[in-house]
Scaffold this motif. Structure first.
Motif, PDB file in Angstrom:
ATOM      1  N   TYR A  23       0.851  -1.185   0.000  1.00  0.00           N
ATOM      2  CA  TYR A  23       0.000   0.000   0.000  1.00  0.00           C
ATOM      3  C   TYR A  23       0.887   1.234   0.000  1.00  0.00           C
ATOM      4  O   TYR A  23       1.816   1.327   0.811  1.00  0.00           O
ATOM      5  CB  TYR A  23      -0.937  -0.007   1.211  1.00  0.00           C
ATOM      6  CG  TYR A  23      -1.891  -1.165   1.130  1.00  0.00           C
ATOM      7  CD1 TYR A  23      -3.093  -1.053   0.425  1.00  0.00           C
ATOM      8  CD2 TYR A  23      -1.569  -2.404   1.674  1.00  0.00           C
ATOM      9  CE1 TYR A  23      -3.947  -2.147   0.293  1.00  0.00           C
ATOM     10  CE2 TYR A  23      -2.417  -3.491   1.540  1.00  0.00           C
ATOM     11  CZ  TYR A  23      -3.596  -3.358   0.842  1.00  0.00           C
ATOM     12  OH  TYR A  23      -4.430  -4.433   0.696  1.00  0.00           O
ATOM     13  N   LYS A  54      -1.096   8.956   7.729  1.00  0.00           N
ATOM     14  CA  LYS A  54      -1.916   9.867   8.533  1.00  0.00           C
ATOM     15  C   LYS A  54      -1.863   9.530  10.014  1.00  0.00           C
ATOM     16  O   LYS A  54      -2.028  10.418  10.858  1.00  0.00           O
ATOM     17  CB  LYS A  54      -3.379   9.811   8.058  1.00  0.00           C
ATOM     18  CG  LYS A  54      -3.587  10.244   6.624  1.00  0.00           C
ATOM     19  CD  LYS A  54      -2.957  11.574   6.282  1.00  0.00           C
ATOM     20  CE  LYS A  54      -3.674  12.767   6.899  1.00  0.00           C
ATOM     21  NZ  LYS A  54      -3.021  14.038   6.535  1.00  0.00           N
ATOM     22  N   ALA A  55      -1.714   8.270  10.341  1.00  0.00           N
ATOM     23  CA  ALA A  55      -1.761   7.878  11.756  1.00  0.00           C
ATOM     24  C   ALA A  55      -1.106   6.522  11.934  1.00  0.00           C
ATOM     25  O   ALA A  55      -1.057   5.720  11.012  1.00  0.00           O
ATOM     26  CB  ALA A  55      -3.213   7.821  12.234  1.00  0.00           C
ATOM     27  N   PHE A  56      -0.612   6.292  13.145  1.00  0.00           N
ATOM     28  CA  PHE A  56      -0.087   4.969  13.516  1.00  0.00           C
ATOM     29  C   PHE A  56      -0.152   4.872  15.035  1.00  0.00           C
ATOM     30  O   PHE A  56      -0.316   5.879  15.725  1.00  0.00           O
ATOM     31  CB  PHE A  56       1.364   4.786  13.026  1.00  0.00           C
ATOM     32  CG  PHE A  56       2.320   5.753  13.649  1.00  0.00           C
ATOM     33  CD1 PHE A  56       2.566   6.981  13.055  1.00  0.00           C
ATOM     34  CD2 PHE A  56       2.971   5.453  14.838  1.00  0.00           C
ATOM     35  CE1 PHE A  56       3.437   7.893  13.630  1.00  0.00           C
ATOM     36  CE2 PHE A  56       3.837   6.350  15.433  1.00  0.00           C
ATOM     37  CZ  PHE A  56       4.072   7.585  14.822  1.00  0.00           C
ATOM     38  N   ILE A  95       1.570  -0.643  15.542  1.00  0.00           N
ATOM     39  CA  ILE A  95       1.915  -0.371  14.143  1.00  0.00           C
ATOM     40  C   ILE A  95       0.667  -0.487  13.261  1.00  0.00           C
ATOM     41  O   ILE A  95       0.772  -0.669  12.046  1.00  0.00           O
ATOM     42  CB  ILE A  95       3.090  -1.262  13.615  1.00  0.00           C
ATOM     43  CG1 ILE A  95       4.154  -1.478  14.714  1.00  0.00           C
ATOM     44  CG2 ILE A  95       3.768  -0.619  12.406  1.00  0.00           C
ATOM     45  CD1 ILE A  95       4.800  -0.236  15.264  1.00  0.00           C
ATOM     46  N   ASN A  96      -0.541  -0.410  13.885  1.00  0.00           N
ATOM     47  CA  ASN A  96      -1.716  -0.133  13.062  1.00  0.00           C
ATOM     48  C   ASN A  96      -1.463   1.191  12.363  1.00  0.00           C
ATOM     49  O   ASN A  96      -0.928   2.123  12.972  1.00  0.00           O
ATOM     50  CB  ASN A  96      -2.973  -0.011  13.925  1.00  0.00           C
ATOM     51  CG  ASN A  96      -3.371  -1.313  14.585  1.00  0.00           C
ATOM     52  OD1 ASN A  96      -3.290  -2.368  13.980  1.00  0.00           O
ATOM     53  ND2 ASN A  96      -3.796  -1.224  15.834  1.00  0.00           N
ATOM     54  N   VAL A 154      -2.804   4.210   9.301  1.00  0.00           N
ATOM     55  CA  VAL A 154      -3.810   4.752   8.382  1.00  0.00           C
ATOM     56  C   VAL A 154      -3.105   5.552   7.295  1.00  0.00           C
ATOM     57  O   VAL A 154      -2.279   6.428   7.589  1.00  0.00           O
ATOM     58  CB  VAL A 154      -4.841   5.642   9.107  1.00  0.00           C
ATOM     59  CG1 VAL A 154      -5.769   6.326   8.108  1.00  0.00           C
ATOM     60  CG2 VAL A 154      -5.650   4.802  10.090  1.00  0.00           C
ATOM     61  N   LEU A 172      -7.574   3.293  -3.459  1.00  0.00           N
ATOM     62  CA  LEU A 172      -8.398   3.334  -2.254  1.00  0.00           C
ATOM     63  C   LEU A 172      -8.326   4.750  -1.706  1.00  0.00           C
ATOM     64  O   LEU A 172      -7.314   5.429  -1.873  1.00  0.00           O
ATOM     65  CB  LEU A 172      -7.840   2.375  -1.198  1.00  0.00           C
ATOM     66  CG  LEU A 172      -7.664   0.922  -1.609  1.00  0.00           C
ATOM     67  CD1 LEU A 172      -6.652   0.232  -0.712  1.00  0.00           C
ATOM     68  CD2 LEU A 172      -8.999   0.196  -1.539  1.00  0.00           C
ATOM     69  N   GLY A 173      -9.388   5.206  -1.067  1.00  0.00           N
ATOM     70  CA  GLY A 173      -9.282   6.496  -0.404  1.00  0.00           C
ATOM     71  C   GLY A 173      -8.416   6.313   0.831  1.00  0.00           C
ATOM     72  O   GLY A 173      -7.205   6.170   0.744  1.00  0.00           O
ATOM     73  N   THR A 174      -9.061   6.247   1.964  1.00  0.00           N
ATOM     74  CA  THR A 174      -8.366   6.012   3.223  1.00  0.00           C
ATOM     75  C   THR A 174      -8.298   4.516   3.463  1.00  0.00           C
ATOM     76  O   THR A 174      -9.234   3.796   3.148  1.00  0.00           O
ATOM     77  CB  THR A 174      -9.146   6.689   4.358  1.00  0.00           C
ATOM     78  OG1 THR A 174      -9.140   8.100   4.102  1.00  0.00           O
ATOM     79  CG2 THR A 174      -8.518   6.418   5.705  1.00  0.00           C
ATOM     80  N   VAL A 175      -7.185   4.040   4.004  1.00  0.00           N
ATOM     81  CA  VAL A 175      -7.091   2.634   4.339  1.00  0.00           C
ATOM     82  C   VAL A 175      -6.468   2.476   5.720  1.00  0.00           C
ATOM     83  O   VAL A 175      -5.451   3.097   6.044  1.00  0.00           O
ATOM     84  CB  VAL A 175      -6.317   1.832   3.263  1.00  0.00           C
ATOM     85  CG1 VAL A 175      -4.877   2.270   3.157  1.00  0.00           C
ATOM     86  CG2 VAL A 175      -6.372   0.341   3.545  1.00  0.00           C
ATOM     87  N   PHE A 176      -7.131   1.656   6.540  1.00  0.00           N
ATOM     88  CA  PHE A 176      -6.618   1.262   7.850  1.00  0.00           C
ATOM     89  C   PHE A 176      -5.932  -0.081   7.661  1.00  0.00           C
ATOM     90  O   PHE A 176      -6.547  -1.021   7.149  1.00  0.00           O
ATOM     91  CB  PHE A 176      -7.793   1.140   8.833  1.00  0.00           C
ATOM     92  CG  PHE A 176      -7.415   0.560  10.169  1.00  0.00           C
ATOM     93  CD1 PHE A 176      -7.158   1.386  11.248  1.00  0.00           C
ATOM     94  CD2 PHE A 176      -7.333  -0.817  10.349  1.00  0.00           C
ATOM     95  CE1 PHE A 176      -6.815   0.853  12.493  1.00  0.00           C
ATOM     96  CE2 PHE A 176      -6.986  -1.355  11.583  1.00  0.00           C
ATOM     97  CZ  PHE A 176      -6.724  -0.525  12.647  1.00  0.00           C
ATOM     98  N   ILE A 177      -4.673  -0.185   8.072  1.00  0.00           N
ATOM     99  CA  ILE A 177      -3.915  -1.432   7.919  1.00  0.00           C
ATOM    100  C   ILE A 177      -3.588  -1.969   9.306  1.00  0.00           C
ATOM    101  O   ILE A 177      -3.006  -1.260  10.132  1.00  0.00           O
ATOM    102  CB  ILE A 177      -2.604  -1.193   7.133  1.00  0.00           C
ATOM    103  CG1 ILE A 177      -2.900  -0.520   5.788  1.00  0.00           C
ATOM    104  CG2 ILE A 177      -1.859  -2.515   6.921  1.00  0.00           C
ATOM    105  CD1 ILE A 177      -1.647  -0.118   5.020  1.00  0.00           C
ATOM    106  N   ARG A 178      -3.987  -3.233   9.566  1.00  0.00           N
ATOM    107  CA  ARG A 178      -3.738  -3.820  10.887  1.00  0.00           C
ATOM    108  C   ARG A 178      -2.247  -4.108  11.034  1.00  0.00           C
ATOM    109  O   ARG A 178      -1.630  -4.738  10.171  1.00  0.00           O
ATOM    110  CB  ARG A 178      -4.549  -5.091  11.053  1.00  0.00           C
ATOM    111  CG  ARG A 178      -4.742  -5.464  12.503  1.00  0.00           C
ATOM    112  CD  ARG A 178      -5.739  -6.578  12.640  1.00  0.00           C
ATOM    113  NE  ARG A 178      -6.019  -6.875  14.029  1.00  0.00           N
ATOM    114  CZ  ARG A 178      -5.288  -7.694  14.797  1.00  0.00           C
ATOM    115  NH1 ARG A 178      -4.220  -8.264  14.305  1.00  0.00           N
ATOM    116  NH2 ARG A 178      -5.623  -7.913  16.055  1.00  0.00           N
ATOM    117  N   GLY A 179      -1.675  -3.704  12.160  1.00  0.00           N
ATOM    118  CA  GLY A 179      -0.233  -3.746  12.336  1.00  0.00           C
ATOM    119  C   GLY A 179       0.387  -5.122  12.176  1.00  0.00           C
ATOM    120  O   GLY A 179       1.454  -5.258  11.576  1.00  0.00           O
TER     121      GLY A 179
END
Lengths: 76, 76, 76, 76, 76, 76, 76
Positions: D30, D35-37, D41-42, D44, D60-67
């Protein structure tokens, strides 16, 4: 858990200094005398043999086995 | 756990500064002098060699091995 | 653990700002200068290269490597 | 850890609002603005693209990725 | 982490009651309205569909997804 | 959780000293008398048999099964 | 999390004593009445059936399912 010996680690404590079989997730089996264990099920065997597919692969003296790689522990 | 040396990490402590064999989940084996370990079974070897399928692949100086990748630790 | 440098993370601390090789569970290797690490063995390298099967695949500037994906860390 | 920026998460903090590449254990990559962590280590990303084998698969617009699915995070 | 919305879970909070896509480690994808989540990234979707290889496999009403099986969460 | 027996471990407690079937992630099944369990779902069976693909592979006396390798526990 | 029912476990609580479908990482599916669950998502079903590839494999009475092997829980 009202009975004597009703906790899983009690079964390991009874097996201390006896010969046990330890099966790993990767298919290897270690047979040796149970010398030590802890709550993570890290285990130490002495006079240990490594088996794979029913055959002895190696003779090891002492072996430390990391708990998270173990599936079962049993008398052979 | 009434005996001396009845905890798994005691077996590693006795092996300190001695040559040990560390087998990983991915089939690699590291042989070297055990310099350090912790409760996660993170391990540091010095004068280490990397083995695969019984052959030396590389000579490494010091190697830090992450505990959760280890299956067994034993004198070679 | 009575010796100086007897904890595994001490070995990483000594390697700080030196070039190290970091091998991952997926077979990738990162070689770069060790800039930071923590107790989870999360690691940051600078001037890092990604290797696979002994070949350089990519040059990366800084790379953050999640600890649970690491098998070993060693001087190259 | 006496240096400024000597903790791994400092490297992520410096990358905030910059474009980063996040590689997963399943081979997906990705690329987007960090934007965030958090300490797991999750992560965004915004304006993210999903890549596989070097090709863009999806925007993709925003994506949350599981750490726990991440191997590395790096500037592309 | 000085910005508003700088924590990963804030991105999920903004997506609450909106349609999101949840990709799992096993290749399945669930698309539905995000009704709930927690710090483990356990997720509940309503009006959910299960997709595999880009095709709808099943329509599910409410679905609880265990966090540790998730790779990413994103608006579709 | 207002009902009697509404916690998962209550179901195991009711099965104590009864014959249960324990299925593992590796496809092995153990059938024996449930003697002990703990919150990690570490389990001890007595008079246990190991099954694979529906056939008895071995008769084991007592067997300690590490919880994280278990998928289900059920009366046979 | 200001709404009623905004936590994932609330969705499981609503499903108590109703028939649910539980999918595992190994491809097995269990359909039965949800009798109990806990924060690890350990689950107990009664009158459970085991399904694989859309076919009933076995009828089980009560089944305890270890949480970390579950991917989703849903009404069938």
């Amino acid at each position: 858990m009202e009975e004597t010996g009703s906790r899983p680690l009690d079964a390991l404590n009874i097996a201390r200094n006896k010969t046990v079989m330890v099966d790993l997730k990767n298919g290897l089996r270690y047979i040796g005398k149970l010398k030590a264990f802890d709550i993570h099920i890290n285990v130490v065997l002495s006079d240990a043999e490594e088996h794979f597919n029913g055959e002895v692969k190696r003779k090891l003296g002492t072996v430390f086995i990391r708990g998270d790689t173990i599936t079962i522990i049993s008398p052979p």
